[in-house]
Design a protein around this motif. Sequence first.
Motif, PDB file in Angstrom:
ATOM      1  N   ALA A 172      10.130  73.822 118.583  1.00 50.55           N
ATOM      2  CA  ALA A 172      10.294  75.273 118.626  1.00 50.55           C
ATOM      3  C   ALA A 172       9.972  75.879 117.264  1.00 50.55           C
ATOM      4  O   ALA A 172      10.146  75.221 116.229  1.00 50.55           O
ATOM      5  CB  ALA A 172      11.716  75.643 119.041  1.00 50.55           C
TER       6      ALA A 172
ATOM      7  N   ASP B 131      13.079  84.615 124.137  1.00 52.58           N
ATOM      8  CA  ASP B 131      14.238  84.790 123.256  1.00 52.58           C
ATOM      9  C   ASP B 131      15.471  84.116 123.850  1.00 52.58           C
ATOM     10  O   ASP B 131      16.583  84.278 123.366  1.00 52.58           O
ATOM     11  CB  ASP B 131      14.513  86.276 122.976  1.00 52.58           C
ATOM     12  CG  ASP B 131      14.773  87.099 124.233  1.00 52.58           C
ATOM     13  OD1 ASP B 131      14.922  86.507 125.329  1.00 52.58           O
ATOM     14  OD2 ASP B 131      14.830  88.342 124.134  1.00 52.58           O
TER      15      ASP B 131
ATOM     16  N   THR C 181      18.115  81.274 115.213  1.00 53.04           N
ATOM     17  CA  THR C 181      18.525  80.600 116.437  1.00 53.04           C
ATOM     18  C   THR C 181      19.633  79.617 116.135  1.00 53.04           C
ATOM     19  O   THR C 181      19.655  79.002 115.061  1.00 53.04           O
ATOM     20  CB  THR C 181      17.350  79.865 117.109  1.00 53.04           C
ATOM     21  OG1 THR C 181      17.834  79.232 118.320  1.00 53.04           O
ATOM     22  CG2 THR C 181      16.755  78.791 116.211  1.00 53.04           C
TER      23      THR C 181
ATOM     24  N   GLN D 209      14.949  77.340 125.235  1.00 47.29           N
ATOM     25  CA  GLN D 209      14.636  76.496 124.076  1.00 47.29           C
ATOM     26  C   GLN D 209      15.016  75.048 124.360  1.00 47.29           C
ATOM     27  O   GLN D 209      14.319  74.114 123.951  1.00 47.29           O
ATOM     28  CB  GLN D 209      15.372  76.993 122.840  1.00 47.29           C
ATOM     29  CG  GLN D 209      14.889  78.349 122.331  1.00 47.29           C
ATOM     30  CD  GLN D 209      15.739  78.852 121.185  1.00 47.29           C
ATOM     31  OE1 GLN D 209      15.893  78.179 120.174  1.00 47.29           O
ATOM     32  NE2 GLN D 209      16.299  80.040 121.333  1.00 47.29           N
TER      33      GLN D 209
ATOM     34  N   VAL E  66       9.949  81.261 119.641  1.00 49.77           N
ATOM     35  CA  VAL E  66      11.216  81.961 119.807  1.00 49.77           C
ATOM     36  C   VAL E  66      11.106  83.354 119.200  1.00 49.77           C
ATOM     37  O   VAL E  66      10.950  83.507 117.983  1.00 49.77           O
ATOM     38  CB  VAL E  66      12.371  81.186 119.146  1.00 49.77           C
ATOM     39  CG1 VAL E  66      13.703  81.884 119.413  1.00 49.77           C
ATOM     40  CG2 VAL E  66      12.410  79.747 119.639  1.00 49.77           C
TER      41      VAL E  66
END
Length: 392
Positions: free
Chosen positions: A332, A299, A321, A304, A316
Amino acid sequence: MHPDSFADHEERNGRRRIAIVIGTRPEAVKLAPVALALSRSSWADPVLITTGQHGDVVPETLSCFGLRPDIELTVRRGNDSVAELTAGLLSRLDGALRATAAQAVVVQGDTSSALAGAMAGFFAAVPVAHVEAGLRSGDPRSPFPEEAHRKMIAGITDVHLAPTRAARDNLLAEGVAAERIHVTGNTVIDAVVEASRRPTASGNPLLREVEQSGAPLVLVTAHRRENWGEPIRRVSGAVADLSRRYPDITFVVAAHMNPSVRAATEQSLRGIPNVRLTGPIPYGSFARILARSLLTITDSGGIQEEAAAFGVPVLVTRDNTERTEGITSGLARLVGTEESEIVAAVEKEFARENAFPGNAIRAVVPTNPYGDGRAGERCAAACGRLLGIRPR
């Protein structure tokens, strides 16, 4: 350097003093390239001020880049109140900026230390440069309190160092003047590639075993405040399930330093043969482990970006995000925190034909959406322009 010696030092070297405020490990990582670029310049005298928000891990991380704090503050931690933390940081940073006679303040990202540093600079009438400016999730309470911090910092920033064009567009949409925005790339790319290439072995036997083993790896982290409690327990349950389905894969779980967060992460994972509960990982080891991972479940906003430097897929564990470039590029995917969704997403990644080219460290992705590894230089140059200097 002791604060009392700053005035004499300025007279001797004639450089502009730039206070760099660092509170957390991600800030140490992302500001190290800026500090190094400033120190190599002919005009800047960077002063590293650590706030104590993440304790000893910050000086340890800076040491990976040959840096050490000039001023180390301490902050009293009480009941995890963001208000209490921010108030304490602001008071101490105000004193540090005045003691050092800083001529500019550099903050990074969206932490309480970044907000307090920007506020202290604003109140002292010292120009503020914001590294990694312009990230937006669109939801003021997710991530909490980071999304609100970003917007507050933007309101008192003099130069916005946006990591991507998308971040620049966010700032323009909020009315920030174009001439105050510089697209620099993300400094984390500079940092993680440099750290991954350093051969220093970890002093932790468990980490040495992970780094030296030939087993394929999956790196797992969980720490965001909005995921505390049940969401983190669900993520841990998913990792426990996956570890049983894939006994030949080692799951490296870098649990957070907060004791309650760490307990929630490790409760369902203790004793599983192919799970390594490492606790917080020193940055050099982290970079090398990430570089050879099959994928990462996280997270973390920073991871990322860091994973993109090596082409490592990111799942994720959030509902949204602010790092939209990774989603757009396909590096991602948002998977949330439901156990079944995480397991299904990992299985889909593992099922992709030729998805993972062995276990060797991968080359830097040439089309990395987060930058080309020269962001630190661009940030330093923008600070010079902020102070009326025109560095090359």
